[in-house]
Scaffold this motif. Structure first.
Motif, PDB file in Angstrom:
ATOM      1  N   LYS A  37       2.840   6.373  -0.182  1.00 38.18           N
ATOM      2  CA  LYS A  37       1.871   5.301   0.116  1.00 38.18           C
ATOM      3  C   LYS A  37       2.551   4.162   0.876  1.00 38.18           C
ATOM      4  O   LYS A  37       2.034   3.654   1.859  1.00 38.18           O
ATOM      5  CB  LYS A  37       1.268   4.763  -1.182  1.00 38.18           C
ATOM      6  N   LEU A  38       3.750   3.818   0.389  1.00 40.02           N
ATOM      7  CA  LEU A  38       4.467   2.706   1.016  1.00 40.02           C
ATOM      8  C   LEU A  38       4.882   3.049   2.442  1.00 40.02           C
ATOM      9  O   LEU A  38       4.938   2.192   3.310  1.00 40.02           O
ATOM     10  CB  LEU A  38       5.689   2.323   0.185  1.00 40.02           C
ATOM     11  N   PHE A  39       5.152   4.345   2.692  1.00 40.79           N
ATOM     12  CA  PHE A  39       5.544   4.784   4.027  1.00 40.79           C
ATOM     13  C   PHE A  39       4.422   4.504   5.020  1.00 40.79           C
ATOM     14  O   PHE A  39       4.645   4.060   6.139  1.00 40.79           O
ATOM     15  CB  PHE A  39       5.886   6.284   3.996  1.00 40.79           C
ATOM     16  N   PHE A  40       3.173   4.761   4.566  1.00 40.57           N
ATOM     17  CA  PHE A  40       2.036   4.557   5.466  1.00 40.57           C
ATOM     18  C   PHE A  40       1.576   3.096   5.502  1.00 40.57           C
ATOM     19  O   PHE A  40       1.161   2.592   6.519  1.00 40.57           O
ATOM     20  CB  PHE A  40       0.876   5.484   5.059  1.00 40.57           C
ATOM     21  N   ILE A  41       1.657   2.431   4.343  1.00 43.93           N
ATOM     22  CA  ILE A  41       1.183   1.035   4.285  1.00 43.93           C
ATOM     23  C   ILE A  41       2.198   0.109   4.959  1.00 43.93           C
ATOM     24  O   ILE A  41       1.879  -0.866   5.592  1.00 43.93           O
ATOM     25  CB  ILE A  41       0.923   0.595   2.829  1.00 43.93           C
ATOM     26  N   GLY A  42       3.443   0.418   4.791  1.00 46.17           N
ATOM     27  CA  GLY A  42       4.511  -0.426   5.313  1.00 46.17           C
ATOM     28  C   GLY A  42       5.728  -0.199   4.460  1.00 46.17           C
ATOM     29  O   GLY A  42       5.601  -0.012   3.255  1.00 46.17           O
ATOM     30  N   ASN A  43       6.893  -0.198   5.082  1.00 43.12           N
ATOM     31  CA  ASN A  43       8.097   0.110   4.327  1.00 43.12           C
ATOM     32  C   ASN A  43       8.490  -1.080   3.456  1.00 43.12           C
ATOM     33  O   ASN A  43       9.013  -2.060   3.915  1.00 43.12           O
ATOM     34  CB  ASN A  43       9.232   0.483   5.287  1.00 43.12           C
ATOM     35  N   ASN A  44       8.182  -0.947   2.193  1.00 44.95           N
ATOM     36  CA  ASN A  44       8.453  -2.044   1.269  1.00 44.95           C
ATOM     37  C   ASN A  44       9.145  -1.466   0.034  1.00 44.95           C
ATOM     38  O   ASN A  44       8.630  -1.514  -1.069  1.00 44.95           O
ATOM     39  CB  ASN A  44       7.130  -2.712   0.893  1.00 44.95           C
ATOM     40  N   ALA A  45      10.304  -0.873   0.272  1.00 43.96           N
ATOM     41  CA  ALA A  45      10.996  -0.111  -0.774  1.00 43.96           C
ATOM     42  C   ALA A  45      11.342  -0.943  -2.008  1.00 43.96           C
ATOM     43  O   ALA A  45      11.511  -0.411  -3.096  1.00 43.96           O
ATOM     44  CB  ALA A  45      12.257   0.512  -0.202  1.00 43.96           C
TER      45      ALA A  45
END
Lengths: 460, 58
Positions: free
Chosen positions: B39-47
């Motif tokens: 999900k984070l990959f598509f929403i934005g990289n917010n590791a």
């Protein structure tokens, strides 16, 4: 010197107990609990939890009993409520708070050895753990000792409230250590077993408890030693509980204030009450009996340190809690109370959980638009109503609703016996047996009258 | 010699149950973390928002 009195509910834990002396509450810590208490303080867990308002703070005092390792004085809470007096949202918040505390504790190498809903209270609109001795040093790889208790105190009641009926929380009244999981499986709808979380934590869990009931210690020792990570369990319980929701509609009382009551009446009543309260000054505990969605509690919130707003409709309670959060009012606690059947005393010797009326020692009671319900619907005599309030407060603000008022006339219907007796003169006579009436003001409509009374010394 | 049969505490059934479901919950936790990463990959990289192995926010 006044002898310390041990609290009758504080007998299950070897770590210590709660006692009172000179009306001050203390908690004794026994020598046995020393390493765990030191870990709680030295690991920084206590300071982290208290700074996040998740654990009640305390101060260390000199030992009062000779056998104590330490004695602490926890922050005073003026009223203790029980989970069967909460609405779904309150029990859910208490459950999530317990899981958050468990998560933080694990980071510091400790766990909650108790996951009792009775260890949670509501303070400043927020659930808080009040049992400082609930923590113990965690042995890596061990399962969570309070998992079953958590499921019985929180998960099973929440599922029953959510899937069957919110009033089923009352089952906690008959089961002092939470709703047994096998009982929950019998009440929950059949489709619930097809939901992974319920299947796991309730249905399979219950089966496992029953199946392993006759296992011996030798059987357990023969089992392969597998280490578990309780954080995965906590995380799953968190997701499960966060997903539980009750669909609510506006309560009948929310609609009442929107459509059923004219503004002139409300503002006239507000001004009158404000006049009484200005003279009386700020009170410690105000009980808004039959307070619906807390409209009047919020109007007069600044006149009390704590306002207990009770109602017998959990929809109103939930609306109340929500409105308090939206309006940033933190001194109102909505609780369930059917005035014709308040929570009883429970537990060993009936002394573990006090009855609602024993706990309620208010400085002031609001009883607005309530008399006609109690007298007509619940058939409680005027004398009974006066006695109920006299035993719980110093001051009383009570509203008389005339039989000619539309709502009262509707309730009276054709009930001839009550109709004859339902007069302001009879009501006043009953009040005067227990109270001194300081003032009486009839509202402009002539249909409602406010009485401001003080309880007679021999009636308390 | 007479053999003593010592029964475990009734709550221990719950203890054993946690050992049994430990694997299932670890798999669930792994999948949940994996799904959050997707999900984070598509929403934005917010590791930073991903939980660590112990389920704690970083």
């Amino acid at each position: 010197m006044v002898m310390p009195v041990k609290h009758p509910a504080s007998f299950r834990d070897d770590a210590g107990y709660v006692f009172t002396q000179n009306h001050i509450l203390y908690r004794q810590i026994n020598e046995y609990y020393k390493p765990h208490f030191e870990a709680l303080i030295n690991s920084g867990l206590y300071s982290e939890l208290t700074s996040k308002n998740l654990l009640i703070s305390h101060s260390e005092v000199e030992n009062i009993n000779a056998d104590a390792y330490k004695t602490i004085k926890p922050e005073f809470l003026p009223f203790i409520s029980y989970p069967y007096e909460w609405c779904f949202e309150q029990l859910k918040e208490a459950a999530l708070t317990t899981l958050s505390i468990m998560q933080i504790s694990l980071k510091k190498g400790m766990i909650l050895k108790d996951a009792s809903a009775y260890n949670i209270q509501f303070r400043h609109n927020k659930a808080i753990l009040i049992d400082t001795l609930s923590f113990e040093i965690y042995e890596q790889g061990q399962p969570w000792v309070a998992y079953k208790q958590f499921c019985q105190h929180f998960l099973a009641p929440l599922l029953l409230m959510c899937r069957v009926d919110e009033s089923l929380v009352i089952l906690l009244c008959g089961n002092i250590d939470g709703i047994p999981l096998d009982l929950a499986t019998k009440i929950l709808p059949f489709y619930e077993r097809f939901k992974f979380s319920s299947l796991l934590h309730v249905f399979m869990h219950s089966k496992s408890i029953a199946k392993n009931k006759h296992k011996t210690i030798a059987d357990v020792e023969a089992m392969p030693k597998t280490k578990v990570n309780p954080l995965h369990l906590i995380s799953h319980l968190q997701s499960t509980i966060e997903g539980l929701k009750i669909k609510r509609e506006m309560s009948q009382w929310g609609q009442y204030y929107l459509t059923g009551t004219d503004e002139a009446y409300l503002s006239e009543k507000e001004a009158l009450v404000r006049g009484y309260l200005d003279k009386l000054g700020k009170q410690k505990v105000i009980w808004d009996a039959g307070g619906n969605n807390g409209t009047f509690s919020r109007l007069f919130a600044s006149y009390g340190d704590l306002i207990i707003c009770t109602d017998s409709d959990r929809n109103s309670m939930a609306e109340n809690a929500n409105l308090n959060k939206v309006n940033h009012i933190s001194n109102i606690v909505p609780l369930f109370c059917d005035l014709a059947n308040p929570s009883p005393a429970l537990g060993f010797m009936n002394r573990e959980r006090d009855s609602f009326l024993k706990r309620m020692n208010a400085d002031l009671i609001f009883a607005f638009a309530l008399v006609h319900h109690l007298r007509i619907t619940n058939q409680i005599s005027f004398e009974g109503i006066a006695l109920l309030f006299a035993s719980s407060t110093k001051y009383l603000l009570i509203e008389w609703v005339s039989p000619n008022d539309d709502r009262c006339a509707f309730l009276l219907g054709n009930n001839k016996s009550i109709k004859e007796n339902y007069t302001e003169a009879n009501f006043t006579k009953a009040l005067e047996k227990h109270f001194t009436i300081h003032s009486k003001n009839t509202l402009k409509s002539g249909l409602r009258t406010l009485f401001f009374c003080e309880t007679n010394k021999n009636s308390k | 010699m007479e053999k003593l049969i010592l029964y475990i505490d009734p709550g221990s059934g719950s203890f054993l149950f946690q050992i049994i479901i430990g694997g299932i919950l670890s798999t669930w936790f792994f999948l949940k973390t994996f799904w959050t990463r997707i999900k984070l990959f598509f929403i934005g990289n917010n590791a930073d928002k991903l939980p660590d192995d112990n389920g704690n926010a970083r």
